[in-house]
Design an enzyme around this catalytic site. Structure first.
Site, PDB file in Angstrom:
ATOM      1  N   ARG A  18       0.844  -1.203   0.000  1.00 15.93           N
ATOM      2  CA  ARG A  18       0.000   0.000   0.000  1.00 15.93           C
ATOM      3  C   ARG A  18       0.877   1.250   0.000  1.00 15.93           C
ATOM      4  NH1 ARG A  18      -5.091  -0.255   0.972  1.00 15.93           N
ATOM      5  NH2 ARG A  18      -4.859  -2.193   2.142  1.00 15.93           N
ATOM      6  N   GLU A  41       0.900  -7.752  -4.071  1.00 14.15           N
ATOM      7  CA  GLU A  41      -0.374  -7.021  -4.195  1.00 14.15           C
ATOM      8  C   GLU A  41      -0.149  -5.518  -4.092  1.00 14.15           C
ATOM      9  OE1 GLU A  41      -3.910  -5.784  -1.164  1.00 14.15           O
ATOM     10  OE2 GLU A  41      -3.125  -7.813  -0.963  1.00 14.15           O
ATOM     11  N   THR A  70      -7.716  -4.154  -2.488  1.00 12.76           N
ATOM     12  CA  THR A  70      -8.755  -3.127  -2.362  1.00 12.76           C
ATOM     13  C   THR A  70      -9.521  -2.984  -3.684  1.00 12.76           C
ATOM     14  OG1 THR A  70      -7.164  -2.002  -0.900  1.00 12.76           O
ATOM     15  CG2 THR A  70      -9.239  -0.891  -1.280  1.00 12.76           C
ATOM     16  N   LYS A 130      -9.750 -14.333   2.427  1.00 18.06           N
ATOM     17  CA  LYS A 130      -8.902 -13.427   3.207  1.00 18.06           C
ATOM     18  C   LYS A 130      -9.647 -13.096   4.497  1.00 18.06           C
ATOM     19  CE  LYS A 130      -7.735  -8.486   3.011  1.00 18.06           C
ATOM     20  NZ  LYS A 130      -7.596  -7.318   2.115  1.00 18.06           N
ATOM     21  N   GLY A 160      -2.289  -7.484  11.202  1.00 15.77           N
ATOM     22  CA  GLY A 160      -1.635  -7.658  12.492  1.00 15.77           C
ATOM     23  C   GLY A 160      -0.764  -8.890  12.642  1.00 15.77           C
ATOM     24  N   GLY A 180       1.208  -6.448   5.411  1.00 12.12           N
ATOM     25  CA  GLY A 180       1.218  -5.082   4.942  1.00 12.12           C
ATOM     26  C   GLY A 180       2.262  -4.213   5.609  1.00 12.12           C
TER      27      GLY A 180
END
Length: 208
Positions: A18, A41, A70, A130, A160, A180
């Site tokens: 991201r 991703e 997303t 997911k 997390g 992430g």
């Protein structure tokens, strides 16, 4: 290896990038693949995400499955396919997005949190699930969900997860993880991302 699901089964760790920019896409992709990652991703709320996906596909698409996160609409799904992406990941469960993903020959990993969402996603054709946000469900929540899902269902815990907690998640039935902020933050260098990636890969292999 050309089957994206085979890549996912080889090392089911999805790098969630991201905030990645097209200028960094190739170098970060190379660092991740060099560390052992096979699933990359680029969330669509990143800067110029489709351009990043295209550049990453060009750089590492023969060694990893590259796609988008997303993904919220059928139109966005088509745009990912046009950019060369082969992986469509969403924060929620949208049957139309799943069906379009499969119609385009891409891998579908929708986000779910409840058994109802999980079974609806599988009925629509999802390749895996997911669990998101995983930190709220916890390993206990995943274990309860796994008790009612088909045994072969891939469930990736996303949110997390750290190298230290991967073992607990796997004991609860996680087939893999989306990683992430613990792996990449906007502006991180390829060298830093590669070092973090190696930590996750080593943890996965040690637990396995």
């Amino acid at each position: 290896m050309t089957d994206p699901l085979a890549w996912m089964d080889e090392l089911p760790l999805v790098a969630i990038l991201r905030g990645l920019t097209p200028e960094d896409a190739a170098s970060v992709g190379e660092a991740l693949v060099e560390a052992g990652f096979r699933c990359l991703e680029v969330p669509l709320n990143s800067p110029r995400p489709l351009e990043s996906i295209s550049r990453m596909v060009e750089a590492v698409g023969d060694r990893a499955v590259v796609g988008a996160g997303t993904v919220l609409t059928v139109e966005a799904t088509r745009a990912v396919a046009q950019a060369g992406g082969r992986l469509v990941i969403s924060p929620g469960m949208d049957a139309a997005v799943i069906r379009e993903t499969k119609a385009l020959g891409l891998v579908s990993l929708p986000g779910v949190f409840t058994p109802t969402e999980a079974f609806q996603a599988l009925a629509a054709g999802a390749d895996g699930l997911k669990l998101f946000p995983a930190e709220i469900a916890g390993p206990a929540g995943l274990k309860a969900l796994r008790a009612v899902l088909p045994a072969e269902t891939r469930v990736l815990a996303v949110g997390g997860v750290s190298p230290e907690t991967m073992g607990d998640w796997m004991q609860a039935g996680a087939a893999g993880f989306g990683i992430g902020g613990a792996l990449y933050k906007a502006g991180d260098s390829a060298a830093v991302v590669g070092e973090r990636a190696r930590t996750f890969v080593e943890a996965w292999r040690r637990i396995r």
